[in-house]
Design a protein around this motif. Sequence first.
Motif, mmCIF file in Angstrom:
data_model
loop_
_atom_site.group_PDB
_atom_site.id
_atom_site.type_symbol
_atom_site.label_atom_id
_atom_site.label_comp_id
_atom_site.label_asym_id
_atom_site.label_seq_id
_atom_site.Cartn_x
_atom_site.Cartn_y
_atom_site.Cartn_z
ATOM 1 N N GLY A 59 163.514 55.341 -30.792
ATOM 2 C CA GLY A 59 162.234 55.412 -30.100
ATOM 3 C C GLY A 59 161.180 55.880 -31.082
ATOM 4 O O GLY A 59 161.412 55.935 -32.284
ATOM 5 N N HIS A 83 153.760 55.491 -26.737
ATOM 6 C CA HIS A 83 153.353 54.629 -25.630
ATOM 7 C C HIS A 83 151.901 54.173 -25.748
ATOM 8 O O HIS A 83 151.319 53.674 -24.787
ATOM 9 N N GLU A 92 157.379 43.027 -22.330
ATOM 10 C CA GLU A 92 158.396 44.059 -22.515
ATOM 11 C C GLU A 92 158.055 45.286 -21.682
ATOM 12 O O GLU A 92 157.106 46.010 -21.979
ATOM 13 N N LEU A 93 158.849 45.554 -20.649
ATOM 14 C CA LEU A 93 158.635 46.722 -19.795
ATOM 15 C C LEU A 93 159.262 47.947 -20.441
ATOM 16 O O LEU A 93 160.400 47.916 -20.905
ATOM 17 N N CYS A 94 158.523 49.040 -20.478
ATOM 18 C CA CYS A 94 159.011 50.306 -21.038
ATOM 19 C C CYS A 94 159.311 51.285 -19.905
ATOM 20 O O CYS A 94 158.807 51.132 -18.787
ATOM 21 N N HIS A 95 160.103 52.298 -20.222
ATOM 22 C CA HIS A 95 160.419 53.305 -19.192
ATOM 23 C C HIS A 95 159.188 54.126 -18.810
ATOM 24 O O HIS A 95 159.192 54.825 -17.803
ATOM 25 N N CYS A 96 158.090 54.023 -19.603
ATOM 26 C CA CYS A 96 156.858 54.726 -19.244
ATOM 27 C C CYS A 96 156.138 54.034 -18.089
ATOM 28 O O CYS A 96 155.184 54.585 -17.537
ATOM 29 N N GLY A 97 156.583 52.827 -17.738
ATOM 30 C CA GLY A 97 155.958 52.074 -16.656
ATOM 31 C C GLY A 97 154.980 51.028 -17.141
ATOM 32 O O GLY A 97 154.506 50.210 -16.355
ATOM 33 N N TYR A 99 153.741 47.993 -20.188
ATOM 34 C CA TYR A 99 154.307 46.868 -20.928
ATOM 35 C C TYR A 99 153.761 46.861 -22.357
ATOM 36 O O TYR A 99 152.588 47.171 -22.585
ATOM 37 N N THR A 104 158.172 49.523 -27.223
ATOM 38 C CA THR A 104 158.832 48.237 -27.009
ATOM 39 C C THR A 104 158.483 47.202 -28.061
ATOM 40 O O THR A 104 159.060 46.114 -28.067
#
Length: 206
Positions: A59, A83, A92-97, A99, A104
Motif C-alpha cells: 500500500g 488515497h 479500480e475500487l479502493c477500500h477507502c470507498g 476509485y 489502486t
Amino acid sequence: ITEPSTFEAWHHKPLARDLETYTGLPTGIENYSIALVSAVNWFDAAEPEDFFLVVADYGIGGVSSIGGRPFLGPGRRPSGFGHIGARRGGSELCHCGGYDCQMTTASVRAIRTRAEQAGILAPERADLGPLIEDLDGMDNPLAHELLTAAGAQLAGNALTVCRGVGLQVCVLGGVLFDHSAKARQAAQSVFSDPGHTCRARFLAGV
C-alpha cells in the motif's frame, strides 16, 4: 518503540504483549511510516529535519516530520496520502470507498496485479522486493511504464504536498523506491523540474 500504540492487536495478533514477554521491555507497535520518520531522524539527520515521507509498499503511506516528530492528523491518522486522487467512479475500487486513488494505481499491489494480468510476472508472488527488482531489470516496455508511472505519480503528488506545507525535503522509500532504480529516476525527474526548492531524497541511499 515505546510510545502508546494505535495497533494494540495488529491483525488480531498481540505483538506488543508477545515482544514484552520475549524481551522484558515495554513495547508498542507503531505505524510503519511513523516509525520511519523516527528512524530517518535518528540515524540520518544531524538535526531533526522537517520533511515529508512517502512509503510505497504493498500500500502507500505518507507522513510529515515537523521538528523531528511525526505530524499526525485527527485520530492519530497519517496524511491519507495513499488515497489522493480518489474519485466517485472509475475502474479500480479502493477500500477507502473511492476509485482510482494512488492506492489502486501506484502501489506495489497495483503494479503486481497489472504485471500478472499482462503475463510478465508469475501470479501470487509474495516476495515484493525481488518482484520489483525483476520488473526493474526487464527489457519490457510495460514493466518500464508500470514503475516509472507509479514513481512519477507519487513524486508529483508528494511535491504538491511539500510545496503546500513549505517543506524543503521529501524522503521516498518503501519497496517501490528501495528496489527500483527506474522508479527513483522518474521521481527524481519530477523533483528536478524548475519552480521550487524542494529536493528528493531516497531511503535506498541512506
